[in-house]
Structures are given as structure tokens and as C-alpha cells.
Scaffold this motif. Structure first.
Motif, mmCIF file in Angstrom:
data_model
loop_
_atom_site.group_PDB
_atom_site.id
_atom_site.type_symbol
_atom_site.label_atom_id
_atom_site.label_comp_id
_atom_site.label_asym_id
_atom_site.label_seq_id
_atom_site.Cartn_x
_atom_site.Cartn_y
_atom_site.Cartn_z
ATOM 1 N N LEU A 53 -12.982 2.270 -8.663
ATOM 2 C CA LEU A 53 -13.918 1.804 -7.624
ATOM 3 C C LEU A 53 -15.238 1.296 -8.195
ATOM 4 O O LEU A 53 -16.015 0.658 -7.498
ATOM 5 C CB LEU A 53 -14.212 2.945 -6.634
ATOM 6 C CG LEU A 53 -13.048 3.403 -5.743
ATOM 7 C CD1 LEU A 53 -13.479 4.610 -4.915
ATOM 8 C CD2 LEU A 53 -12.578 2.290 -4.833
ATOM 9 N N GLU B 117 -6.677 -0.456 -2.649
ATOM 10 C CA GLU B 117 -7.811 -0.741 -1.753
ATOM 11 C C GLU B 117 -7.682 -2.135 -1.150
ATOM 12 O O GLU B 117 -7.855 -2.327 0.056
ATOM 13 C CB GLU B 117 -9.127 -0.627 -2.545
ATOM 14 C CG GLU B 117 -10.344 -0.812 -1.665
ATOM 15 C CD GLU B 117 -11.634 -0.993 -2.451
ATOM 16 O OE1 GLU B 117 -12.695 -0.945 -1.811
ATOM 17 O OE2 GLU B 117 -11.580 -1.200 -3.678
ATOM 18 N N GLU B 118 -7.320 -3.099 -2.004
ATOM 19 C CA GLU B 118 -7.191 -4.489 -1.549
ATOM 20 C C GLU B 118 -6.102 -4.619 -0.475
ATOM 21 O O GLU B 118 -6.306 -5.249 0.571
ATOM 22 C CB GLU B 118 -6.842 -5.371 -2.763
ATOM 23 C CG GLU B 118 -7.014 -6.843 -2.513
ATOM 24 C CD GLU B 118 -6.620 -7.679 -3.730
ATOM 25 O OE1 GLU B 118 -6.044 -8.744 -3.509
ATOM 26 O OE2 GLU B 118 -6.877 -7.243 -4.873
ATOM 27 N N ASP C 213 -17.952 -4.582 -4.836
ATOM 28 C CA ASP C 213 -17.056 -4.571 -3.671
ATOM 29 C C ASP C 213 -16.529 -5.986 -3.419
ATOM 30 O O ASP C 213 -17.304 -6.938 -3.352
ATOM 31 C CB ASP C 213 -17.823 -4.067 -2.443
ATOM 32 C CG ASP C 213 -16.918 -3.862 -1.249
ATOM 33 O OD1 ASP C 213 -16.305 -4.854 -0.814
ATOM 34 O OD2 ASP C 213 -16.806 -2.729 -0.756
ATOM 35 N N PHE D 188 0.845 -1.203 0.000
ATOM 36 C CA PHE D 188 0.000 0.000 0.000
ATOM 37 C C PHE D 188 0.879 1.252 0.000
ATOM 38 O O PHE D 188 0.658 2.179 -0.786
ATOM 39 C CB PHE D 188 -0.934 0.000 1.224
ATOM 40 C CG PHE D 188 -1.742 1.272 1.345
ATOM 41 C CD1 PHE D 188 -2.853 1.486 0.539
ATOM 42 C CD2 PHE D 188 -1.371 2.267 2.239
ATOM 43 C CE1 PHE D 188 -3.590 2.666 0.634
ATOM 44 C CE2 PHE D 188 -2.098 3.443 2.346
ATOM 45 C CZ PHE D 188 -3.213 3.638 1.542
ATOM 46 N N GLY E 262 -5.588 1.801 -8.179
ATOM 47 C CA GLY E 262 -6.686 2.024 -7.217
ATOM 48 C C GLY E 262 -7.202 0.753 -6.556
ATOM 49 O O GLY E 262 -7.138 0.603 -5.326
ATOM 50 N N PRO E 263 -7.698 -0.225 -7.359
ATOM 51 C CA PRO E 263 -8.201 -1.467 -6.761
ATOM 52 C C PRO E 263 -7.119 -2.230 -5.983
ATOM 53 O O PRO E 263 -7.396 -2.827 -4.939
ATOM 54 C CB PRO E 263 -8.672 -2.283 -7.978
ATOM 55 C CG PRO E 263 -8.929 -1.276 -9.040
ATOM 56 C CD PRO E 263 -7.932 -0.182 -8.811
ATOM 57 N N LEU F 194 -4.842 -2.153 1.399
ATOM 58 C CA LEU F 194 -5.231 -1.363 2.577
ATOM 59 C C LEU F 194 -6.139 -2.191 3.484
ATOM 60 O O LEU F 194 -5.917 -2.303 4.694
ATOM 61 C CB LEU F 194 -5.952 -0.078 2.129
ATOM 62 C CG LEU F 194 -6.564 0.793 3.233
ATOM 63 C CD1 LEU F 194 -5.481 1.432 4.088
ATOM 64 C CD2 LEU F 194 -7.455 1.885 2.635
ATOM 65 N N ARG F 195 -7.134 -2.820 2.872
ATOM 66 C CA ARG F 195 -8.080 -3.639 3.648
ATOM 67 C C ARG F 195 -7.384 -4.846 4.287
ATOM 68 O O ARG F 195 -7.649 -5.198 5.422
ATOM 69 C CB ARG F 195 -9.228 -4.108 2.751
ATOM 70 C CG ARG F 195 -10.206 -2.983 2.423
ATOM 71 C CD ARG F 195 -11.294 -3.497 1.529
ATOM 72 N NE ARG F 195 -12.464 -2.631 1.596
ATOM 73 C CZ ARG F 195 -13.639 -2.953 1.082
ATOM 74 N NH1 ARG F 195 -13.801 -4.122 0.513
ATOM 75 N NH2 ARG F 195 -14.659 -2.132 1.174
#
Length: 504
Positions: free
Chosen positions: A181, A450-451, A185, A148, A446-447, A453-454
Motif C-alpha cells: 500500500l 486493491e485495484e 493512491d 479479487f 496486494g496492489p 476490488l475498487r
């Protein structure tokens, strides 16, 4: 010793008849695309991605890589002979290359571009081969938090190194992140930003965005220009060999350009383009020899340095892609897509799980660079003839080819309409002076951001401090912050704008 063993594996793969054929096709197409103004490597790779479905993964990637560095070569031909940069990184070559052509020295200008590019390409590939293995070892130490932080650094680097306004570059990145995004989800399975349109629940295809913004957008832009703007040297180019004096001026410029391009190519945000601008700026600041032609009036150094820099940059930009799985520019983002299509997860595991592909791709770059010298210099007459084809005959074929390519990916007419919409958006970006490359980078990263980060937050049970308590992650975030602070300093900001003003 490992390097020699690995390269022998690579050459064993690269010199098989089928891979030599695809390397040749890639180099030929790349040169063709570089020569034709308005069709860049991003649009072409996006167009040809559907065609690589049926190919073996190694052959597909060898061909796509050939298109990329082939376009860097071909762009110089148009820049020198027509005063039109066939590729964005050839913008600086226009300044002195075209003046040399007008003075009857198109041959030495083309030879300087070709030989400089060949040398720089070979050095860039050698650096890629030497650094790939140690960097891959480092990459195995990366967890979700580190990935990230690395992507944050990558996006900030893309903003800093994008030409033009910082605000516009940030806007493009943010728009790319938002478009990434759209879809379903990953964790909850709920549709996001799909506006109840069933086709958007799978997200927007990156081929659709790349082909629309870069392909159709450039076509609309070219159609808005008058055909009379072109002045083509249709006469035969004679005397390709530069003089002794040319070589004396050229060699240091090629070495400086190669060193600069090799370093800047690794950085995120379009290394080849920035390398060309920076190399030209450095040459202008290097004092002229007695009797040397001033810059802007046909100085051979103004051709050799940027051409060497952009080719070295295009080779070393494979380093972050192959070792970390992070694309540093728009073309590498498409290479991530190509790998995904063939069920290859980009990143450090490629070297261990698929050494034939990894080293075969690297070895093919040497073969490709040699092919490009053979393709470019002796066949220069053929490329000149191609430049006399009216654009009104070329663009319908390009539009049709794009539409067929997009439709064949999902057999869906929705994608064709989306490309048309993004084509108009791409044209608007060009008119507003927004560089679209950061958008594609934001869309790809971006994706992935996000992946990771989560995943990092799940592993740390929601503790955000994980990004600063892990040393590697903290170091990457600190580098990103430092980069941001440095670029916002008034003196640096002014200098950055000066570098990108060179094209005027």
C-alpha cells in the motif's frame, strides 16, 4: 492437434541459437545457485532482473525460468554431498541423500535425484502445455470481482501451505499487503504511508524487498553459522549408475512424486516445497520391501520421490502465472515483475497477443531439463570443487553484486540502503521462524487486489454483493472459506504440523 501446432511454434522459438544460449546460462546459474548454500532462486532472480532489461522478452523469461528449475536440481547436490540443503525444497533430500553419500553411494543418490527430476520436469511441462489453452479460455470469463476472489483464495492458500505456524504465515501476508500500500493512491493521486519521504511516493520496489529479505537475510544467516559445520565429500564420486534393485525401488517413488508435485505445484503458496515434504511423507507411509534400507538410513526412495515432486511442482507452478496472471509463489511473483519490466501484462491475453513468448517459454523447459541432466551428472566433480570455496570469499561478491543490481534499476542510492534494512529484517524473520515467501506474495498481490476490488465496486456502483452474486466469484470465495475451515480443524492442523516436522 492445436497442441502440436502450438508446441511447434514454441520449439521454433526455443531452439534459436540466442534462446538456447540464454536457456543454458539460466540452467548453469540455477545449478550454481542451488549448489551454493544460502543463495536461493528468489535472491538470484531478484539480482539478475536489472540485467534482463537489455534482453528480448522471450530470452529474459527463458533465462529466469532456467534459473528457477535449475536451482531445484542443484539443491540436491549440496543436500547429498554436504548435508546442507542448497534450496529450501531440498531440505527433505538431506535426510536419506546424505546417509547414502556416507555409505559410499553418493553416485546413485545423485543419479536418482537427476533422473527423477528430469522425468518429473518433462511430465510437469507436458501438463503445463496441455492445460494452458483450456485454462486461458476460462480466464477470459474473469471480471474484476472474479480476480479479487481468486487472489483471496491465493492468499489463503499461501497461508495454509506455508510451512510452520499459521499465525506467522498470516502475519507475513498482512505485512506484505501493508508494504504494497506504500506509495501513491491510484485513484486519488495522494501519497500513502510515505512519511514525507519523496522516494517512498513511488512505493517500495519489489526487487528491493526480494533481494533484502531473501538475499541479504540469507547471507547474514549463513555468516552466523560456523564454517566447521560443513563436511564435504571432496573425493571423486564414482559409480553414478544405480543398481537394478535401486531402479526397482526408485521408479514407483518417482511416479508418485511426479503425480503429487504436478498437482500441488498449481496451488498457491510454494508448490515445490510442499510437494517435497508431502512426497517424503507418503514414501515413509508406504511399506518397505524385504531387505530395503529404512528411511533416514539411506533409502533411495527418500531421494527420488522428493526430488521428482519438487521439480514437477516448479514446472506446474507456471500454470496459474501464464493463464491467470496470478503468481502462486515468490519466484512466480518475480516472474510477474520480469514480465512487467518488458511491458507484458501477465494473464490470459499473453497466449493470444504473444504466442511466441508463451509457447517459446514452455518449449524451452524441455530443452532446459535436458541441459540440466547433462550439466549435473557428468560435471559433478566441478560442483564438488565449488563447495570447498570458503563462504567468506563468496559473500562479499554476492553483497556487491546485489548492491550494483539494485542501484542500476533506478540509479538511486536510497534503494541500496533499503535493501540493507530489509536484509536485517529478513534475518530477524529467519530467527523468529517466519517464512518470508508469503510476504512477497502479499506484496505483489496486494496492489492487484486493491485495484480489482475498487474496479468491481465501481462497476457495481458500490454494491458489495457483486462478489457473491456472480457465480464464479462466489465459487472461489466459497473454496477459500472451505480451505480456511478445513485447515483450522484440530486433526488437520496437527497433521499439517507433522508434515513440516519431517525436516527435523
Amino acid at each position: 492437434m492445436d497442441l502440436i501446432t502450438n508446441l511447434s511454434i514454441g520449439f521454433g522459438v526455443a531452439v534459436t541459437p540466442i534462446n538456447l544460449l540464454y536457456a543454458f546460462i539460466g540452467c548453469l546459474l540455477g545449478t550454481l545457485i542451488g549448489v551454493l548454500p544460502g543463495v536461493g532462486p528468489v535472491a538470484t532472480i531478484a539480482m539478475l532482473l536489472p540485467a534482463t532489461y537489455a534482453l528480448p522478452p522471450v530470452s529474459a523469461l527463458i533465462m529466469l525460468a532456467g534459473i528457477y528449475y535449475g536451482a531445484q536440481y542443484g539443491g540436491s547436490t549440496t543436500a547429498i554431498l554436504v548435508n546442507l540443503p542448497g534450496e529450501s525444497s531440498s531440505v527433505v533430500t538431506v535426510i536419506d541423500g546424505y546417509q547414502m553419500a556416507r555409505q559410499g553411494r553418493a553416485g546413485p543418490a545423485l543419479a536418482a535425484a537427476g533422473l527423477g527430476s528430469f522425468f518429473a520436469g518433462c511430465v510437469g511441462t507436458l501438463i503445463l502445455a496441455a492445460f494452458a489453452a483450456p485454462l486461458t479460455e476460462v480466464a477470459f470469463k474473469f471480471g474484476p470481482a472474479e480476480y479479487f476472489s481468486l487472489m483471496v483464495l491465493g492468499l489463503i492458500g499461501a497461508v495454509v501451505l506455508a510451512s510452520g505456524s499459521l499465525v506467522k504465515a498470516v502475519a507475513m501476508i498482512v505485512l506484505g499487503l501493508l508494504l504494497g500500500l506504500v506509495g501513491t493512491d491510484v485513484n486519488s493521486g495522494v501519497a500513502r504511508y510515505s512519511f514525507d519521504i519523496p522516494e517512498l511516493t513511488d512505493g517500495i520496489g519489489f526487487i528491493v524487498i526480494a533481494m533484502g529479505v531473501f538475499g541479504y537475510g540469507e547471507i547474514i544467516q549463513n555468516l552466523s553459522k560456523a564454517a566447521e559445520d560443513r563436511e564435504v565429500f571432496t573425493s571423486k564420486v564414482t559409480g553414478l549408475m544405480p543398481t537394478k534393485e535401486d531402479f526397482r525401488n526408485m521408479v514407483p517413488a518417482v511416479l508418485r512424486g511426479t503425480a503429487l508435485g504436478s498437482a500441488l505445484g498449481i496451488l498457491p503458496g510454494g508448490g515445490a516445497l510442499l510437494s517435497a515434504f508431502a512426497a517424503y511423507t507418503i514414501e515413509k507411509k508406504t511399506s518397505l520391501r524385504p531387505g530395503e534400507v529404512p528411511f533416514g538410513k539411506g533409502n533411495i526412495r527418500g531421494v527420488a520421490a522428493p526430488e521428482s515432486a519438487n521439480n514437477a511442482g516448479s514446472q506446474t507452478s507456471f500454470i496459474p502465472l501464464l493463464t491467470l496472471g496470478i503468481p502462486p509463489n515468490a519466484v512466480m511473483a518475480l516472474m510477474v515483475g520480469a514480465m512487467t519490466i518488458h511491458n507484458i501484462q501477465p494473464g490470459p491475453q499473453v497466449m493470444t497477443s504473444n504466442p511466441q513468448l508463451f509457447w517459446g517459454l514452455i518449449a524451452s523447459m524441455w530443452v532446459g531439463n535436458l541441459m540440466l541432466v547433462i550439466l549435473n551428472l557428468p560435471l559433478i566433480g566441478m560442483w564438488i570443487k565449488l563447495l570447498t570455496v570458503p563462504y567468506r570469499w563468496l559473500f562479499p561478491a554476492i553483497v556487491l553484486f546485489c548492491a550494483i543490481g539494485v542501484y542500476s534499476t533506478n540509479n538511486n542510492t536510497w534503494d541500496v540502503w533499503m535493501v540493507a534494512i530489509f536484509g536485517v529484517i529478513g534475518y530477524v524473520f529467519i530467527k523468529l521462524g517466519c517464512e518470508p515467501a508469503p510476504l512477497l506474495l502479499g506484496f505483489i498481490l496486494g496492489p492487484m487486489m486493491e485495484e480489482n476490488l475498487r474496479r468491481a465496486l465501481l462497476l457495481s456502483r458500490g454494491d458489495w454483493s457483486v462478489f457473491v452474486t456472480r457465480p464464479l466469484s462466489a465459487g472461489l470465495l466459497a473454496a477459500a472459506l472451505l480451505l480456511l475451515i478445513v485447515v483450522l480443524l484440530p486433526s488437520i492442523k496437527a497433521k499439517r504440523e507433522d508434515v513440516f516436522q519431517e525436516e527435523d
